[in-house]
Design a protein around this motif. Structure first.
Motif, PDB file in Angstrom:
ATOM      1  N   VAL A   1      -5.752  -0.621   5.231  1.00  0.00           N
ATOM      2  CA  VAL A   1      -5.002  -1.675   4.534  1.00  0.00           C
ATOM      3  C   VAL A   1      -5.940  -2.601   3.751  1.00  0.00           C
ATOM      4  CG1 VAL A   1      -2.917  -1.649   5.969  1.00  0.00           C
ATOM      5  CG2 VAL A   1      -4.840  -3.102   6.648  1.00  0.00           C
TER       6      VAL A   1
ATOM      7  N   TYR B   1       0.919  -6.371   5.763  1.00  0.00           N
ATOM      8  CA  TYR B   1       0.996  -5.455   4.614  1.00  0.00           C
ATOM      9  C   TYR B   1       2.307  -4.685   4.658  1.00  0.00           C
ATOM     10  CZ  TYR B   1      -3.989  -6.225   3.882  1.00  0.00           C
ATOM     11  OH  TYR B   1      -5.211  -6.796   3.634  1.00  0.00           O
TER      12      TYR B   1
ATOM     13  N   ARG C   1       0.881  -1.174   0.000  1.00  0.00           N
ATOM     14  CA  ARG C   1       0.000   0.000   0.000  1.00  0.00           C
ATOM     15  C   ARG C   1       0.914   1.218   0.000  1.00  0.00           C
ATOM     16  NH1 ARG C   1      -2.739  -3.619  -0.844  1.00  0.00           N
ATOM     17  NH2 ARG C   1      -4.615  -4.349   0.209  1.00  0.00           N
TER      18      ARG C   1
ATOM     19  N   PRO D   1      -3.952  -1.765  -3.917  1.00  0.00           N
ATOM     20  CA  PRO D   1      -2.540  -2.127  -4.050  1.00  0.00           C
ATOM     21  C   PRO D   1      -1.957  -1.337  -5.225  1.00  0.00           C
ATOM     22  CG  PRO D   1      -3.926  -3.836  -4.984  1.00  0.00           C
ATOM     23  CD  PRO D   1      -4.840  -2.820  -4.378  1.00  0.00           C
TER      24      PRO D   1
ATOM     25  N   ILE E   1       3.752  -1.230   3.928  1.00  0.00           N
ATOM     26  CA  ILE E   1       3.204   0.106   3.698  1.00  0.00           C
ATOM     27  C   ILE E   1       4.310   1.111   3.381  1.00  0.00           C
ATOM     28  CG2 ILE E   1       1.823   1.957   4.722  1.00  0.00           C
ATOM     29  CD1 ILE E   1       0.399  -0.191   6.303  1.00  0.00           C
TER      30      ILE E   1
END
Ligand code: G4P
Length: 528
Positions: free
Chosen positions: A271, A81, A13, A276, A83
């Motif tokens: 998230v 995730y 992300r 994406p 980030i």
């Protein structure tokens, strides 16, 4: 499709936080980094920011090489995730940099002060996000203080930012009566407690706003909550993932960053909902992040990372494929091969060498002035990513030399600084002046400072009668020639050899637009 690549892309992300100064961007960033384990202590991001308010401090800080850079790209992990949080100097005078950074993100997080609603900087930043329909998630901050009615804030956002609001949490009171938020999609109460830093209540979970136990906890305020939830059910906009992803609707969260309230709730949804890495347009086709071949685009250049070697760091967003250390890529603008031996990845507090990186990640590449903003690197197909704009400056100054013998150095310095995107440079057609254009006034001080320290050029700047610039083009060559003849004394060439009209005042611009309908006057220019 390469499974490993897909997995890596899907868990990334890459987003930017946007807000008007003082809405709480730094405070919120810090809390996000705390959740990501990227910093251990509150205060570390804040202290960097403090110095940014005054020019002198900014410059002193800039010389402590790297500080502003490490804080501008922050990578952390959260719930599986990866980030990438992209920040920009908080000072509004550096907004042009903010604009460009926004071209490297897949989504944005908008922070709004509940007492202020939409502010000027918010409007400008949203205009930039709209250029690419960037999905925006909104965090309405400072609920621990008295502010505008939540319905009024949403109406303000809808009306002025032209984006539909879909609240995912709803506040119960505010200021000293702030009791917490009702999570509208989980149907859950989240009680506020300044003492506990806004932690989720571990005990009872309330699934129904009509639960009589709530009367006890919320007192009189429970009636208002029930009424408002009913109102939202009837008249509110239900959240729609597709509309959010298209930039038509913004999910809204309420909280108090300083009390760490509502932040994790927002991050958990972020998230899940935020896109994406997305396909990115080039001059020939859209490039999907899932493509095996590597591609990346430079969106920001930062000079002076290391005082001893006058190098610059180019920030590259990886757009497709996998990056591995020592990889050989083609630098398409100059037509040369280039081995990326020492790329850097920016963690919240330090920089580390990168062994591998994936689409959505931002890597820093050392260079000595060969890389420009907008440059594309690929390992096979020649491509040129588009969509990194240059914005029409709002302030103009003429540069004067104190030592006339240094003209050559001045030119070199200004050209390099313009390439870096630190300022815009205009060379009038009719004389040999150097006119600088900037989105914020502070940029001029920085340029004069850097000319002296990096190029040994003692220069000063002075007012010039230019108030607006527009890039000029036309399909009609004759119209362009006529225009050029008529306005010759107001025309200039920018650092990319593009023609610009420097209007002495807004009325003259108006009349030029009326007089020459076949001429296109642009406020942004694609960086070539
Ligand atoms: P910015 O990066 O968007 O410019 O904002 P920043 O986080 O620095 O926040 C601006 C001011 O608002 C700071 O106060 C900060 O403490 C305060 N603030 C941030 N979030 C909240 C919140 O949820 N509730 C309340 N009540 N205040 C909040 P300051 O006085 O300028 O700085 P400081 O002395 O607190 O460091």
């Amino acid at each position: 499709m390469n499974k490993e690549l897909k997995r890596e892309v899907d868990k990334r992300r890459t987003f930017g936080i946007i807000s008007h100064p003082d809405a709480g961007k730094t405070t919120l960033t810090e809390k996000l980094l705390l959740y990501g384990g990227a910093i251990q202590m509150a205060g570390s991001v804040k202290s960097r920011k403090a110095a940014r308010h005054a020019t002198s401090d900014w410059m002193a800080m800039e010389q402590e090489r790297g500080i502003s850079v490490t804080s501008s790209v922050m990578k952390f992990e959260y719930n599986g995730y990866e980030i990438n949080l992209l920040d920009t100097p908080g000072h509004q005078d550096f907004s042009e940099d903010t604009y460009r950074v926004l071209t490297a993100v897949d989504s944005g997080l908008l922070v709004i002060d509940v007492a202020k609603g939409v502010e000027t900087q918010t409007l400008k930043l949203m205009d930039v996000c709209r250029l690419r329909n960037t999905p925006i998630l909104t965090f309405i901050n400072k609920l621990d203080r008295e502010g505008l009615d939540p319905f009024a804030v949403m109406a303000d956002i809808e009306e002025r930012l032209k984006i539909e609001c879909a609240p995912l949490t709803w506040p119960i009171g505010m200021g000293s009566n702030f009791k917490g938020t009702w999570n509208l999609y989980k149907n859950e109460l989240h009680l506020f407690s300044a003492v506990h830093g806004g932690k989720r209540q571990k005990g009872d979970v309330f699934k129904d706003p009509n639960d009589p136990r709530l009367d006890e906890i919320l007192g009189e305020q429970v009636h208002q909550l029930r009424e408002e939830l009913e109102l939202l059910q009837g008249a509110g906009n239900p959240f729609n993932l597709e509309r959010y992803r298209k930039g038509e609707q913004t999910p809204v969260f309420f909280g108090s960053a300083i009390n760490n309230f509502g932040v994790q709730e927002m991050l958990d949804s972020f998230v899940e909902l935020a896109p994406p890495p997305q396909p990115r347009p080039t001059t020939t086709r859209d490039v999907s992040p899932y493509e095996d071949d590597f591609s990346g685009v430079v969106f920001k250049i930062q000079a002076n990372m290391d005082k001893n070697h006058r190098d610059r760091i180019a920030f590259m967003r990886i757009c497709s494929g996998k990056f591995t250390r020592g990889m050989k890529v083609k630098h398409h603008r100059v037509g040369k091969d280039f081995t990326i031996a020492n790329a850097t990845i920016f963690m919240a507090q330090d920089r580390t060498g990168v062994e591998e990186a994936y689409p959505g990640d931002i890597i820093g590449i050392h260079n000595h002035g060969t890389i420009k903003i907008g440059d594309t690197f690929t390992d096979k197909e020649p491509l040129k990513f588009v969509g990194i704009p240059s914005f029409s400056p709002e302030h103009f100054r003429r540069v004067q030399l104190r030592d006339p013998m240094k003209r050559k150095q001045l030119q070199k310095g200004l050209e390099q600084l313009a390439e870096e995107g630190a300022v815009q440079l205009f060379r009038p057609i009719a004389n040999s002046d150097y006119i600088l254009g900037a989105v914020g006034l502070l940029q001029f001080d920085v340029i004069v400072h850097r000319l002296l320290h990096e190029y040994a050029v003692n220069a000063l700047y002075e007012p010039v009668s230019v108030t607006t610039a527009r890039w000029i083009h036309s399909e009609d060559k004759r119209a362009l020639d006529d225009f050029s003849d008529y306005y010759r004394s107001d025309l200039a060439i920018d650092a990319e050899d593009c023609l610009a009209y420097l209007a002495p005042n807004p009325w003259k611009l108006e009349s030029a637009i009326e007089r020459f309908p076949k001429i296109v006057f642009s406020t942004t220019r694609e960086i070539s």
